[in-house]
Design a protein around this motif. Sequence first.
Motif, PDB file in Angstrom:
ATOM      1  N   CYS A  41       0.812  -1.234   0.000  1.00 51.17           N
ATOM      2  CA  CYS A  41       0.000   0.000   0.000  1.00 51.17           C
ATOM      3  C   CYS A  41       0.839   1.274   0.000  1.00 51.17           C
ATOM      4  O   CYS A  41       0.376   2.323   0.447  1.00 51.17           O
ATOM      5  CB  CYS A  41      -0.993  -0.005   1.164  1.00 51.17           C
ATOM      6  N   ALA A  42       2.060   1.184  -0.499  1.00 54.18           N
ATOM      7  CA  ALA A  42       2.900   2.372  -0.603  1.00 54.18           C
ATOM      8  C   ALA A  42       2.694   3.080  -1.942  1.00 54.18           C
ATOM      9  O   ALA A  42       3.054   4.243  -2.086  1.00 54.18           O
ATOM     10  CB  ALA A  42       4.369   1.981  -0.446  1.00 54.18           C
ATOM     11  N   ARG A  73       0.475   8.364 -13.310  1.00 61.99           N
ATOM     12  CA  ARG A  73       1.835   8.937 -13.318  1.00 61.99           C
ATOM     13  C   ARG A  73       2.067   9.801 -12.071  1.00 61.99           C
ATOM     14  O   ARG A  73       3.137   9.758 -11.474  1.00 61.99           O
ATOM     15  CB  ARG A  73       2.072   9.766 -14.572  1.00 61.99           C
ATOM     16  N   ALA A  74       1.067  10.567 -11.659  1.00 63.05           N
ATOM     17  CA  ALA A  74       1.221  11.428 -10.478  1.00 63.05           C
ATOM     18  C   ALA A  74       1.502  10.585  -9.231  1.00 63.05           C
ATOM     19  O   ALA A  74       2.319  10.971  -8.387  1.00 63.05           O
ATOM     20  CB  ALA A  74      -0.021  12.285 -10.281  1.00 63.05           C
ATOM     21  N   ASP A  75       0.839   9.434  -9.114  1.00 63.95           N
ATOM     22  CA  ASP A  75       1.089   8.543  -7.973  1.00 63.95           C
ATOM     23  C   ASP A  75       2.489   7.945  -8.035  1.00 63.95           C
ATOM     24  O   ASP A  75       3.168   7.825  -7.019  1.00 63.95           O
ATOM     25  CB  ASP A  75       0.036   7.432  -7.913  1.00 63.95           C
ATOM     26  N   LEU A  76       2.926   7.577  -9.241  1.00 66.40           N
ATOM     27  CA  LEU A  76       4.276   7.037  -9.411  1.00 66.40           C
ATOM     28  C   LEU A  76       5.316   8.091  -9.035  1.00 66.40           C
ATOM     29  O   LEU A  76       6.265   7.807  -8.300  1.00 66.40           O
ATOM     30  CB  LEU A  76       4.484   6.577 -10.855  1.00 66.40           C
ATOM     31  N   GLU A  77       5.127   9.313  -9.505  1.00 67.76           N
ATOM     32  CA  GLU A  77       6.084  10.386  -9.204  1.00 67.76           C
ATOM     33  C   GLU A  77       6.102  10.708  -7.711  1.00 67.76           C
ATOM     34  O   GLU A  77       7.170  10.948  -7.140  1.00 67.76           O
ATOM     35  CB  GLU A  77       5.783  11.625 -10.042  1.00 67.76           C
ATOM     36  N   ALA A  78       4.933  10.711  -7.068  1.00 66.67           N
ATOM     37  CA  ALA A  78       4.882  10.969  -5.623  1.00 66.67           C
ATOM     38  C   ALA A  78       5.615   9.866  -4.857  1.00 66.67           C
ATOM     39  O   ALA A  78       6.360  10.139  -3.911  1.00 66.67           O
ATOM     40  CB  ALA A  78       3.429  11.071  -5.161  1.00 66.67           C
ATOM     41  N   TRP A  79       5.428   8.634  -5.273  1.00 69.01           N
ATOM     42  CA  TRP A  79       6.102   7.486  -4.650  1.00 69.01           C
ATOM     43  C   TRP A  79       7.618   7.608  -4.821  1.00 69.01           C
ATOM     44  O   TRP A  79       8.369   7.403  -3.871  1.00 69.01           O
ATOM     45  CB  TRP A  79       5.551   6.204  -5.270  1.00 69.01           C
ATOM     46  N   ARG A  80       8.054   7.974  -6.023  1.00 72.60           N
ATOM     47  CA  ARG A  80       9.489   8.145  -6.274  1.00 72.60           C
ATOM     48  C   ARG A  80      10.051   9.300  -5.444  1.00 72.60           C
ATOM     49  O   ARG A  80      11.165   9.207  -4.918  1.00 72.60           O
ATOM     50  CB  ARG A  80       9.745   8.398  -7.751  1.00 72.60           C
ATOM     51  N   ARG A  82       9.106  10.291  -2.573  1.00 66.64           N
ATOM     52  CA  ARG A  82       9.233   9.856  -1.177  1.00 66.64           C
ATOM     53  C   ARG A  82      10.468   8.980  -0.968  1.00 66.64           C
ATOM     54  O   ARG A  82      10.731   8.543   0.133  1.00 66.64           O
ATOM     55  CB  ARG A  82       7.979   9.104  -0.737  1.00 66.64           C
ATOM     56  N   GLY A  83      11.203   8.711  -2.036  1.00 67.01           N
ATOM     57  CA  GLY A  83      12.432   7.934  -1.917  1.00 67.01           C
ATOM     58  C   GLY A  83      12.225   6.439  -1.983  1.00 67.01           C
ATOM     59  O   GLY A  83      13.064   5.673  -1.553  1.00 67.01           O
ATOM     60  N   ALA A  84      11.117   6.010  -2.558  1.00 72.33           N
ATOM     61  CA  ALA A  84      10.789   4.588  -2.593  1.00 72.33           C
ATOM     62  C   ALA A  84      11.757   3.782  -3.435  1.00 72.33           C
ATOM     63  O   ALA A  84      11.889   2.584  -3.226  1.00 72.33           O
ATOM     64  CB  ALA A  84       9.364   4.406  -3.125  1.00 72.33           C
TER      65      ALA A  84
END
Length: 87
Positions: A41-42, A73-80, A82-84
């Motif tokens: 769920c990250a 894409r916005a969720d992917l960029e936010a996850w990236r 955050r340093g995921a």
Amino acid sequence: MSTEIEQATTLTLQQAAKLLAGEAMSQHDAEVMLADAIQHCALRANVKRWATEQWEGRQLPGNINRLETYIERADLEAWRTRGATDR
């Protein structure tokens, strides 16, 4: 990288993995990393799972279908951001 992927606002898990893959990480390793993030769920995604007997190719955690699981894409960029991807 194709223009289609660069301009898309919604990506398949496979396309998102292509964006992350590079010299230090194979596309399959990126797919596994994304599937793990989805499972924990990250990372938000519209997930489709394979039944075990339907599996195609190398399996991902949670039997996630890399071709029919969608990530904004916005969720992917936010996850990236955050340093995921710093593993």
